[in-house]
Scaffold this motif. Structure first.
Motif, short mmCIF file in Angstrom:
data_model
loop_
_atom_site.label_atom_id
_atom_site.label_comp_id
_atom_site.label_asym_id
_atom_site.label_seq_id
_atom_site.Cartn_x
_atom_site.Cartn_y
_atom_site.Cartn_z
N LEU A 1 0.97 -1.19 -0.07
CA LEU A 1 -0.12 0.04 -0.16
C LEU A 1 1.04 1.40 0.05
O LEU A 1 1.70 1.62 0.95
CB LEU A 1 -0.88 -0.09 1.08
N ALA B 1 -2.73 0.44 -4.24
CA ALA B 1 -2.62 -1.02 -3.54
C ALA B 1 -2.13 -1.98 -4.64
O ALA B 1 -2.79 -1.89 -5.93
CB ALA B 1 -3.84 -1.38 -2.98
N VAL C 1 -4.63 -1.20 -8.01
CA VAL C 1 -5.65 -0.72 -7.85
C VAL C 1 -5.45 0.71 -6.86
O VAL C 1 -4.95 0.86 -6.02
CB VAL C 1 -6.63 -1.43 -6.63
N TYR C 2 -6.30 1.96 -7.52
CA TYR C 2 -6.19 3.07 -6.80
C TYR C 2 -7.17 3.26 -5.80
O TYR C 2 -8.51 2.98 -6.33
CB TYR C 2 -6.20 4.41 -7.63
N LEU C 3 -7.03 3.66 -4.61
CA LEU C 3 -8.16 3.69 -3.62
C LEU C 3 -8.39 5.35 -3.39
O LEU C 3 -7.58 5.90 -2.95
CB LEU C 3 -7.48 3.18 -2.33
N ASP C 4 -9.60 5.52 -4.01
CA ASP C 4 -10.08 6.74 -3.82
C ASP C 4 -11.47 7.10 -3.41
O ASP C 4 -11.94 6.06 -2.96
CB ASP C 4 -9.68 7.70 -5.06
N HIS D 1 -14.25 4.53 -5.01
CA HIS D 1 -13.90 3.38 -4.29
C HIS D 1 -13.95 3.17 -2.82
O HIS D 1 -13.39 2.59 -2.29
CB HIS D 1 -12.89 2.42 -5.00
N LYS E 1 -14.40 -0.37 -1.24
CA LYS E 1 -13.34 -1.13 -1.35
C LYS E 1 -12.23 -0.60 -0.59
O LYS E 1 -11.40 -1.45 0.05
CB LYS E 1 -12.96 -1.02 -2.70
N ALA E 2 -11.99 0.72 -0.31
CA ALA E 2 -11.12 1.05 0.43
C ALA E 2 -11.11 0.98 1.87
O ALA E 2 -10.23 0.48 2.60
CB ALA E 2 -10.81 2.83 0.50
N LYS E 3 -12.43 0.98 2.30
CA LYS E 3 -13.00 0.74 3.84
C LYS E 3 -12.60 -0.77 3.97
O LYS E 3 -11.82 -1.11 5.11
CB LYS E 3 -14.20 0.92 4.06
N PHE F 1 -10.30 -2.60 2.41
CA PHE F 1 -8.75 -2.85 2.46
C PHE F 1 -8.19 -2.39 3.61
O PHE F 1 -7.13 -2.95 4.36
CB PHE F 1 -8.20 -2.24 1.14
#
Length: 100
Positions: free
Chosen positions: A44, A53, A81-84, A87, A90-92, A94
């Motif tokens: 990350l 990620a 994967v970009y966490l923004d 998303h 998905k970020a939560k 992860f």
């Protein structure tokens, strides 16, 4: 006159964000602000374009240059994967896995 022009030294140290993949086995990433966490299955990274990620198998940090904002990772890459904000769920998920 130069007193009115302030330069952002932190931005000058971190170049534009690029991801270069060679044969799905080697990643060179620029514009990295911080390595949040890593193990042999996922990394990350905080980049100038958001959190990135990287998931894979046998991942290892080959090179880390914090001053230049460059990270090299080797291993078999499965997913980038970009966490923004788009998303958020998905970020939560992860982040919740990371901090159990």
């Amino acid at each position: 006159m130069s007193q009115f022009y302030e330069t952002n030294t932190t931005k000058a140290n971190i170049p534009d964000h690029d991801v270069i993949m060679r044969g799905r086995k080697l990643l060179d990433i620029t514009g990295v602000k911080q390595v949040e966490s890593f193990d042999n299955e996922e990394f990350l990274l905080e980049t100038s374009m958001g959190f990135l990620a990287i998931k894979g198998q046998n991942l290892q940090m080959k090179n880390l240059d914090v001053e230049k904002g460059v990270v090299s990772i080797k291993g078999k890459v499965y997913e980038l994967v970009y966490l923004d904000e788009q998303h958020g769920e998905k970020a939560k998920g992860f982040f919740s896995k990371l901090f159990r």
